[in-house]
Design a protein around this motif. Structure first.
Motif, short mmCIF file in Angstrom:
data_model
loop_
_atom_site.label_atom_id
_atom_site.label_comp_id
_atom_site.label_asym_id
_atom_site.label_seq_id
_atom_site.Cartn_x
_atom_site.Cartn_y
_atom_site.Cartn_z
N ASN A 96 0.86 -1.18 0.00
CA ASN A 96 0.00 0.00 0.00
C ASN A 96 0.89 1.23 0.00
N HIS A 97 0.39 2.34 0.50
CA HIS A 97 1.18 3.58 0.56
C HIS A 97 1.22 4.11 1.99
N LEU A 98 1.29 3.23 2.95
CA LEU A 98 1.27 3.63 4.35
C LEU A 98 2.59 4.26 4.74
N SER A 99 2.53 5.26 5.62
CA SER A 99 3.73 6.00 6.02
C SER A 99 3.78 6.11 7.54
N GLY A 100 4.80 6.81 8.03
CA GLY A 100 4.96 6.98 9.47
C GLY A 100 5.65 5.80 10.12
N HIS A 101 5.66 5.81 11.44
CA HIS A 101 6.31 4.76 12.20
C HIS A 101 5.37 3.56 12.41
N ILE A 102 5.97 2.42 12.67
CA ILE A 102 5.18 1.23 13.01
C ILE A 102 4.63 1.43 14.42
N PRO A 103 3.30 1.37 14.60
CA PRO A 103 2.72 1.63 15.93
C PRO A 103 3.20 0.61 16.96
N SER A 104 3.53 1.09 18.13
CA SER A 104 3.99 0.19 19.20
C SER A 104 2.86 -0.68 19.72
N TRP A 105 1.57 -0.23 19.55
CA TRP A 105 0.46 -1.02 20.08
C TRP A 105 0.28 -2.34 19.33
N MET A 106 0.93 -2.50 18.18
CA MET A 106 0.86 -3.79 17.50
C MET A 106 1.48 -4.90 18.35
N GLY A 107 2.31 -4.53 19.29
CA GLY A 107 2.88 -5.51 20.20
C GLY A 107 1.87 -6.10 21.16
N ASN A 108 0.64 -5.55 21.18
CA ASN A 108 -0.41 -6.08 22.05
C ASN A 108 -1.14 -7.26 21.44
N PHE A 109 -0.92 -7.53 20.14
CA PHE A 109 -1.61 -8.63 19.48
C PHE A 109 -0.87 -9.93 19.81
N SER A 110 -1.09 -10.44 21.00
CA SER A 110 -0.32 -11.57 21.50
C SER A 110 -0.61 -12.87 20.76
N ASN A 111 -1.70 -12.93 19.98
CA ASN A 111 -2.06 -14.15 19.23
C ASN A 111 -1.60 -14.11 17.79
N LEU A 112 -0.81 -13.09 17.43
CA LEU A 112 -0.44 -12.89 16.03
C LEU A 112 0.54 -13.97 15.57
N TYR A 113 0.19 -14.60 14.44
CA TYR A 113 1.05 -15.57 13.79
C TYR A 113 1.79 -14.94 12.61
N ILE A 114 1.08 -14.14 11.83
CA ILE A 114 1.64 -13.55 10.62
C ILE A 114 1.42 -12.05 10.65
N LEU A 115 2.49 -11.28 10.43
CA LEU A 115 2.41 -9.83 10.33
C LEU A 115 3.19 -9.41 9.10
N SER A 116 2.49 -8.87 8.11
CA SER A 116 3.11 -8.46 6.86
C SER A 116 2.79 -6.99 6.58
N MET A 117 3.85 -6.17 6.53
CA MET A 117 3.70 -4.74 6.24
C MET A 117 4.65 -4.31 5.13
N SER A 118 5.04 -5.22 4.28
CA SER A 118 6.03 -4.94 3.25
C SER A 118 5.49 -4.00 2.17
N LYS A 119 6.41 -3.41 1.42
CA LYS A 119 6.10 -2.58 0.26
C LYS A 119 5.20 -1.41 0.63
N ASN A 120 5.64 -0.66 1.64
CA ASN A 120 4.98 0.58 2.04
C ASN A 120 6.03 1.67 2.16
N LEU A 121 5.72 2.73 2.89
CA LEU A 121 6.65 3.84 3.09
C LEU A 121 6.93 4.03 4.58
N LEU A 122 6.88 2.95 5.33
CA LEU A 122 7.08 3.03 6.78
C LEU A 122 8.53 3.39 7.09
#
Length: 688
Positions: free
Chosen positions: A271-297
């Motif tokens: 996508n075209h997402l920008s800015g920093h990776i939010p720290s609250w994503m660390g609260n998703f304790s059940n996360l198996y897959i996290l994909s944020m590739s091909k953006n402007l982070l």
């Protein structure tokens, strides 16, 4: 009799089993003649019929006959129907109908819903339907799958009103466009919604899917959605799988998903997402897959990711991340880590190699420097190590040889030096069959509504709950350069790929003959180094190799004729070395052109249009000239030595003649030497 290896002609005796209620013949190899539904016309008690075949083994014949049965379950996928069977016009009790993969065309068959008011499951996947309209009458359909068809235009505005009880809706891989109808928000029981690979547009802040509070699977991939990703809080507390990849979302990632704390998969890549990776994503304790590739982070990886205790795939590649990798970052559960094509720098933390879970590490095209960490866990499961395009230096650590399961390694375009470790042959041997298994077998033995729903629920639940170590295989992908281009390997294919790329470094010494033990390797690239010596004849043992690049080195000697035994070789390059002698021209070598050998003045053969006879005469002449030149050099050496001695003597005499002080010191030195010699002779010679 399903899921066997039964072949031949379907027995006609089945038509005499008039008490038969359940008949399942799918997943066999029947063939030989057309199958006709009229042969089952007398089975008046038949309520469940299932039939599917491998492609083109059995042709189902459509006839105008009126069977005496009233089916509740009819499953006919992969039966080469071509048209919907006419007898379905006279079926009114259907609860489960699967006509997928049958080359059906025309408009969506609304009459199936009108005739079968108790229909709960309708699968029309992978056909050629093109028009989609619904009647105004409400229907109790629970599961609808019309994916992979040719539907166009907008979804009916009344879809959520006509089908309010939908639990699962899959309309992916069509050409629907416009906004998602607002009536979709009335589907309060909707658990799975897949609208991927269409032409839908609009913003999520105005999307009715935010009102589907029972959603567990939401897939909006490959559309034209834009705006921010859930800029406001959404009450999707049951959401487990969220796919928003390949759209046009932009701006910073807001905290609208904070309440979706049960997420197992989150994909917002491309996508075209920008800015920093939010720290609250660390609260998703059940996360198996996290994909944020091909953006402007930008920024760094949040240390809060340490809380993702069961994360298995982390992909933040192709962004603008910078800074060094924090040594306190503990991703011990991650099996596949993709950080390539960012601006990360500093040294590679030792902690990355200390765990045993990691299978894929991709740090290509960053600014890492220093040495490759040598603290390797001997129980490591690492299969792909990709460090291409950094500023790593020093020798290749021998500890890498402990990675016994490694099958793909790319250390190219760095500043590594030293020789190639002979122990590298311990790598690239790991070969298994398909590593990821999936699928299930489900048989409906009762004909009640509850059991049909259980059959359907099991199918849906496989998608919702079937994420574990085995099913992750479809997500894993590795890019590796072979044959001068990047190839993508994933799933089962990845299990059979082995490659080694050490090109564009400063490696020296001979090519280890032990490399011939890498008999499962498909791609080997040692180009653009300072390797010397000859090409090992034992390379002929690399029976699986498809690409071999030894160009831009200092190799000498002949091209071993034994290499013609490499029947899978399709890319061969030894250009810009110091090779000599005839070029093999048999088998695969007859397909390689001049570009594979250029820059080697003493090679000959048809590929470079140079006669080997003339070349041998030239080499003999050059050899004699070299001997004569060597003799002249020795004479010149003797004369230059004598001249140097005379010059030194004359220079010393001139200094003593001009300077009286140095002259006195010289004579005193001579006198002392004479006295010392006299004393030595008197004591050790004349005395005895």
């Amino acid at each position: 009799m399903s899921s066997n290896q039964l072949s031949g002609i379907l027995p006609s005796v089945i038509a005499n089993l008039t008490s038969l209620e359940y008949l399942a013949l799918y997943d066999n190899k029947f063939k030989g003649r057309l199958f006709s539904f009229c042969s089952l016309a007398n089975l008046s008690k038949l309520e469940v019929f299932q039939l599917s075949m491998e492609a083109d083994l059995l042709q189902v014949k459509i006839e105008n006959c009126l069977p005496t049965f009233q089916l509740k379950v009819l499953s006919l996928p992969n039966c080469n129907l071509g048209v919907i069977p006419n007898f379905l016009l006279h079926q009114f009790n259907l609860k489960y109908l699967d006509l997928s993969h049958n080359k059906l065309a025309g408009n969506f068959p609304t009459w199936l819903l009108e005739n079968n008011t108790k229909l709960e499951v309708l699968y029309l996947t992978n056909n050629s339907f093109s028009g989609f309209q619904l009647t105004s009458a409400q229907h109790g359909l629970i599961s609808l799958d019309i994916s992979s068809n040719n539907f166009t235009g907008k979804l009916p505005q009344n879809m959520g009103i006509v089908l309010p009880k939908l639990d699962c809706m899959n309309i992916s891989k069509n050409s629907f466009e416009g906004n998602i109808p607002s009536s979709i928000g009335k589907m309060q029981g909707l658990r799975l919604l897949d609208v991927s690979s269409n032409k839908f547009a609009g913003e999520l802040s105005q999307s009715p899917v935010t009102n589907c509070f029972s959603l567990e699977w939401l897939q909006l991939s490959n559309n034209n959605f834009d705006g921010q990703i859930f800029p406001n809080y959404v009450n999707l507390t049951r959401l487990l799988f969220l796919y928003l990849d390949n759209n046009h979302f932009s701006g910073k990632i807001k905290d609208g998903l904070l309440r979706s704390s049960e997420l197992m998969v989150l994909d917002i890549s491309n996508n075209h997402l920008s800015g920093h990776i939010p720290s609250w994503m660390g609260n998703f304790s059940n996360l198996y897959i996290l994909s944020m590739s091909k953006n402007l982070l930008e920024g760094n990886i949040p240390v809060q990711f340490n809380n993702l205790a069961i994360l298995q795939i982390l992909d933040i590649s192709e962004n603008n991340l910078s800074g060094s990798m924090i040594s306190t970052l503990n991703l011990s559960s991650v099996e596949h880590l993709y950080l390539q094509s960012n601006a990360l720098g500093g040294s590679i933390p030792n902690t990355i190699f200390r765990g045993s879970a990691l299978e894929t590490l991709d740090l290509r095209d960053n600014y890492f420097f220093g040495r490759i960490p040598h603290q390797i866990n001997e129980h490591s499961n690492l299969r792909a190590l990709l460090l291409r395009g950094n500023y790593l230096q020093g020798p290749i650590p021998h500890q890498l040889c402990q990675l016994r399961k490694l099958s793909i390694m790319d250390l190219s375009h760095n500043r590594l030096n030293g020789s190639i470790p002979a122990c590298i042959t311990n790598l690239l041997f790991w070969k298994v069959g398909s590593r990821y298994l999936s699928g299930f077998v489900m048989v409906v033995m009762d004909l009640g509504v509850a059991d049909i729903r259980n059959y359907y629920n099991s199918t849906v639940q496989l998608s919702l709950d079937g994420i574990d170590g085995r099913s992750l295989g479809t997500q894993v992908e590795v890019n590796f350069m072979t044959k001068n281009r990047y190839e993508s390997y994933k799933g089962v294919i990845l299990d059979y790929m082995a490659g080694l790329d050490l090109s564009s470094n400063k490696l020296t010494g001979d090519i280890p003959s032990e490399i011939c033990d890498l008999q499962n390797i498909h791609g080997l690239n040692l180009s653009h180094n300072f390797l010397s010596g000859s090409i090992p004849e034992s390379f002929s043992n690399l029976k699986m190799i498809e690409s071999l690049d030894l160009s831009h080195n200092k190799l000498n000697g002949q091209i071993p004729p034994q290499l013609t035994e490499l029947h899978s070789l399709s890319k061969f390059d030894v250009s810009y070395n110091d090779l000599s002698g005839p070029i093999p021209d048999k088998e695969q070598f007859s397909t390689f052109d001049e570009s594979s050998y250029r820059g080697n003045l003493h090679l000959c053969g048809p590929p470079i249009n140079k006669s080997c006879t003339n070349l041998l005469e030239l080499l003999e002449t050059s050899s004699k000239g070299a001997e004569d030149e060597s003799a002249v050099d020795m004479v010149a050496f003797y004369w230059s030595f004598v001249a140097s001695c005379v010059t030194v003597m004359l220079g010393l005499l001139a200094i003593l003649w001009v300077n009286p002080y140095w002259r006195r010191l010289w004579f005193y030195f001579i006198e002392e030497c004479i006295d010392l010699c006299y004393y030595w002779l008197f004591k050790y010679v004349f005395y005895w």
